[in-house]
Design a protein around this motif. Structure first.
Motif, mmCIF file in Angstrom:
data_model
loop_
_atom_site.group_PDB
_atom_site.id
_atom_site.type_symbol
_atom_site.label_atom_id
_atom_site.label_comp_id
_atom_site.label_asym_id
_atom_site.label_seq_id
_atom_site.Cartn_x
_atom_site.Cartn_y
_atom_site.Cartn_z
ATOM 1 N N GLU B 171 0.816 -1.225 0.000
ATOM 2 C CA GLU B 171 0.000 0.000 0.000
ATOM 3 C C GLU B 171 0.846 1.270 0.000
ATOM 4 N N ALA B 172 2.127 1.153 0.422
ATOM 5 C CA ALA B 172 2.965 2.356 0.437
ATOM 6 C C ALA B 172 3.673 2.581 -0.902
ATOM 7 N N GLU B 173 3.551 1.615 -1.817
ATOM 8 C CA GLU B 173 4.130 1.815 -3.151
ATOM 9 C C GLU B 173 3.221 2.785 -3.911
ATOM 10 N N ARG B 174 3.806 3.803 -4.533
ATOM 11 C CA ARG B 174 2.984 4.809 -5.194
ATOM 12 C C ARG B 174 3.164 4.839 -6.704
ATOM 13 N N SER B 175 4.379 4.511 -7.155
ATOM 14 C CA SER B 175 4.650 4.799 -8.567
ATOM 15 C C SER B 175 4.493 3.601 -9.505
ATOM 16 N N VAL B 176 4.885 2.413 -9.074
ATOM 17 C CA VAL B 176 4.837 1.267 -9.995
ATOM 18 C C VAL B 176 3.457 0.609 -9.950
ATOM 19 N N THR B 177 2.773 0.637 -11.080
ATOM 20 C CA THR B 177 1.450 0.029 -11.137
ATOM 21 C C THR B 177 1.553 -1.401 -11.656
ATOM 22 N N LEU B 178 0.494 -2.168 -11.436
ATOM 23 C CA LEU B 178 0.432 -3.529 -11.984
ATOM 24 C C LEU B 178 0.538 -3.463 -13.507
ATOM 25 N N LYS B 179 -0.102 -2.450 -14.087
ATOM 26 C CA LYS B 179 -0.076 -2.282 -15.543
ATOM 27 C C LYS B 179 1.370 -2.184 -16.044
ATOM 28 N N MET B 180 2.171 -1.373 -15.370
ATOM 29 C CA MET B 180 3.583 -1.249 -15.751
ATOM 30 C C MET B 180 4.282 -2.594 -15.637
ATOM 31 N N ALA B 181 4.002 -3.314 -14.581
ATOM 32 C CA ALA B 181 4.687 -4.591 -14.346
ATOM 33 C C ALA B 181 4.319 -5.636 -15.400
ATOM 34 N N LEU B 182 3.094 -5.520 -15.950
ATOM 35 C CA LEU B 182 2.648 -6.539 -16.912
ATOM 36 C C LEU B 182 2.976 -6.167 -18.348
ATOM 37 N N LEU B 213 10.906 -10.154 -6.299
ATOM 38 C CA LEU B 213 9.511 -9.767 -6.589
ATOM 39 C C LEU B 213 9.465 -8.295 -6.993
ATOM 40 N N GLU B 214 8.523 -7.975 -7.885
ATOM 41 C CA GLU B 214 8.276 -6.577 -8.211
ATOM 42 C C GLU B 214 7.266 -6.040 -7.204
ATOM 43 N N ILE B 215 7.462 -4.803 -6.768
ATOM 44 C CA ILE B 215 6.560 -4.204 -5.786
ATOM 45 C C ILE B 215 5.620 -3.254 -6.526
ATOM 46 N N CYS B 216 4.316 -3.473 -6.383
ATOM 47 C CA CYS B 216 3.333 -2.683 -7.137
ATOM 48 C C CYS B 216 2.261 -2.110 -6.219
ATOM 49 N N THR B 217 1.591 -1.086 -6.717
ATOM 50 C CA THR B 217 0.429 -0.535 -6.030
ATOM 51 C C THR B 217 -0.852 -1.144 -6.617
ATOM 52 N N LEU B 218 -1.915 -1.152 -5.820
ATOM 53 C CA LEU B 218 -3.247 -1.511 -6.329
ATOM 54 C C LEU B 218 -4.141 -0.264 -6.338
ATOM 55 N N GLY B 219 -3.505 0.902 -6.417
ATOM 56 C CA GLY B 219 -4.282 2.143 -6.480
ATOM 57 C C GLY B 219 -4.196 2.935 -5.191
ATOM 58 N N ARG B 220 -4.808 4.094 -5.184
ATOM 59 C CA ARG B 220 -4.635 5.031 -4.074
ATOM 60 C C ARG B 220 -5.517 4.719 -2.879
ATOM 61 N N ARG B 221 -6.463 3.828 -3.055
ATOM 62 C CA ARG B 221 -7.329 3.484 -1.935
ATOM 63 C C ARG B 221 -6.751 2.271 -1.196
ATOM 64 N N ILE B 222 -6.883 2.290 0.114
ATOM 65 C CA ILE B 222 -6.375 1.178 0.924
ATOM 66 C C ILE B 222 -7.377 0.028 0.848
ATOM 67 N N LEU B 223 -6.941 -1.109 0.343
ATOM 68 C CA LEU B 223 -7.842 -2.260 0.257
ATOM 69 C C LEU B 223 -7.663 -3.158 1.477
ATOM 70 N N ARG B 224 -8.758 -3.738 1.935
ATOM 71 C CA ARG B 224 -8.656 -4.714 3.012
ATOM 72 C C ARG B 224 -7.872 -5.922 2.527
ATOM 73 N N CYS B 225 -7.372 -6.698 3.502
ATOM 74 C CA CYS B 225 -6.497 -7.810 3.127
ATOM 75 C C CYS B 225 -7.239 -8.892 2.355
ATOM 76 N N GLU B 226 -8.581 -8.939 2.469
ATOM 77 C CA GLU B 226 -9.321 -9.935 1.688
ATOM 78 C C GLU B 226 -9.745 -9.382 0.330
ATOM 79 N N THR B 227 -9.696 -8.070 0.161
ATOM 80 C CA THR B 227 -10.099 -7.459 -1.112
ATOM 81 C C THR B 227 -8.925 -7.413 -2.084
ATOM 82 N N ALA B 228 -7.736 -7.120 -1.557
ATOM 83 C CA ALA B 228 -6.562 -6.908 -2.408
ATOM 84 C C ALA B 228 -6.237 -8.098 -3.327
ATOM 85 N N PRO B 229 -6.166 -9.341 -2.788
ATOM 86 C CA PRO B 229 -5.778 -10.439 -3.681
ATOM 87 C C PRO B 229 -6.811 -10.680 -4.795
#
Lengths: 243, 243
Positions: B171-182, B213-229
């Motif tokens: 959640e603290a990663e801001r710049s690298v998105t999943l899109k960039m990683a893929l 591992l690549e470190i990515c963000t899932l966006g600016r909103r904090i997701l719960r631990c069951e929502t993120a995966p």
């Protein structure tokens, strides 16, 4: 920095009054006069504030700066769900709020097994709005999605098609993917519609097509009615560059 | 056509024996000799079968054709989750199975509030595998994802990096998105790792980065631990052309 959600009505003349749970929370945090906090109006704005006065039941703060919230999605995604059972609806409201939905719209369709009666609806609507409020707060959103209840499937179709894009996900659709529907198009608002536990009837899907919705698949696996809208919303957020 | 899930052991010499719940279910459906059914081995194969013999407790069917299941995702997505509370883990197993996860791997990390003890683990693992089995059946999958339990965070990192791609969402990663990683990469297997309720510690994130591992963000909103995966899995399924 502590962050509080207030109703826009609580913001007046450059000041904000924290009451009820907010005031209690501020006391637990032992806020002191002069301390800085952020206050969110749940409508897309954040206010950097300084604590002015703390009394028995309220905390008065003065606004230093008004800022547009940075945590809202660029695309306004409206989640249209045909009434599922109550616990599933609550689950969808909580998760869709976290995932950044602009609003959540519930409506009846032919095979709904659960449809709240008029009497209980007001009470339930209040509860649903609270769930959205709390999820917005926890996920750091700047806006609380509105929970809307529409009286008919026809009204839902009519409203959904007012967005730049309107998509209905249907498990019997095989060829048109969400990716195809999103490709080569720009949109700043999108409606994502899914059916109830028993699915939509084929005639309802045709009705949606006639109303102007695109019919898409969410893949070859059958998703539960509470999984489909969240899967679609996650994909749209990803596709529109949120993560 | 009715579809049954069996263990691969039940398939022998061109015949399959339906027992227990499967046999009961066949009787409820009033299967008759000669009738066609589909049987799935939960390992990616479907068998078109003809009913041979129905007795008190079993139904014997003969295999007419063995087919690779059409409902499995092209990309093998492994969901790595740091132990959340039990109900959340069960939720993730059910939903990730629907969404097409290849396997689900749970592991401890520093801030886990819940970690099953050795004693109860076997019983729980059995229950978790059952949840995956039932979700696979309901969603029409051809394969039951395996639920794996790893003893340490280090082991999880080591295993996760064996996939073509391995991503940790933080959640603290801001710049690298999943899109960039893929982007601009082809992969046939991917590991998607997320933290527990309290998040991963910064040193654990560094450890993951060092492991590859690549470190990515899932966006600016904090997701719960069951929502993120589930959000990450939905996005990867979308990105890899599933819908």
């Amino acid at each position: 920095m502590a962050r509080f959600f207030v109703s826009p009505d609580d913001i007046q003349n450059g000041e904000i009054l924290l009451t009820g749970e907010n005031a209690q929370h501020g006391k637990v945090l032992r806020l002191q006069p002069g301390e800085l906090i952020d206050v969110c109006d749940g409508m897309g704005y954040d206010y950097r504030c300084a604590v002015q006065e703390i009394d028995n039941k309220t905390i008065r703060v003065s606004i230093l700066e008004k800022m547009e919230s940075q945590n809202e999605a660029a695309v306004r995604a409206s989640v249209y769900i045909s009434f599922p059972k109550a616990d599933k609806l609550e689950h969808i409201i909580q998760k869709a709020t976290e995932l950044g939905a602009y609003e959540i719209v519930a409506f009846p369709s032919a095979r709904c097994v659960s449809r709240p009666d008029e009497k209980s609806l007001n009470k339930k609507a209040e509860r649903w709005q609270k769930i959205a409020h709390s999820a917005a707060e926890q996920s750091g959103r700047g806006r609380v999605p509105q929970i809307l209840i529409l009286p008919s499937y026809a009204k839902a179709l009519e409203r959904a098609t007012k967005a730049d894009k309107a998509i209905l996900f249907y498990e019997a659709e095989r060829s048109v993917t969400l990716k195809m529907a999103l490709e080569n198009s720009t949109f700043s608002s999108i409606s994502l519609m899914t059916g109830p536990e028993g699915g939509l009837e084929a005639r309802e899907v045709e009705q949606a097509r006639e109303a102007g919705l695109e019919i898409c698949t969410l893949g070859r696996r059958i998703l539960r009615c509470e999984t489909a809208p969240l899967c679609a919303l996650s994909a749209v957020m990803f596709a529109s560059g949120e993560f």
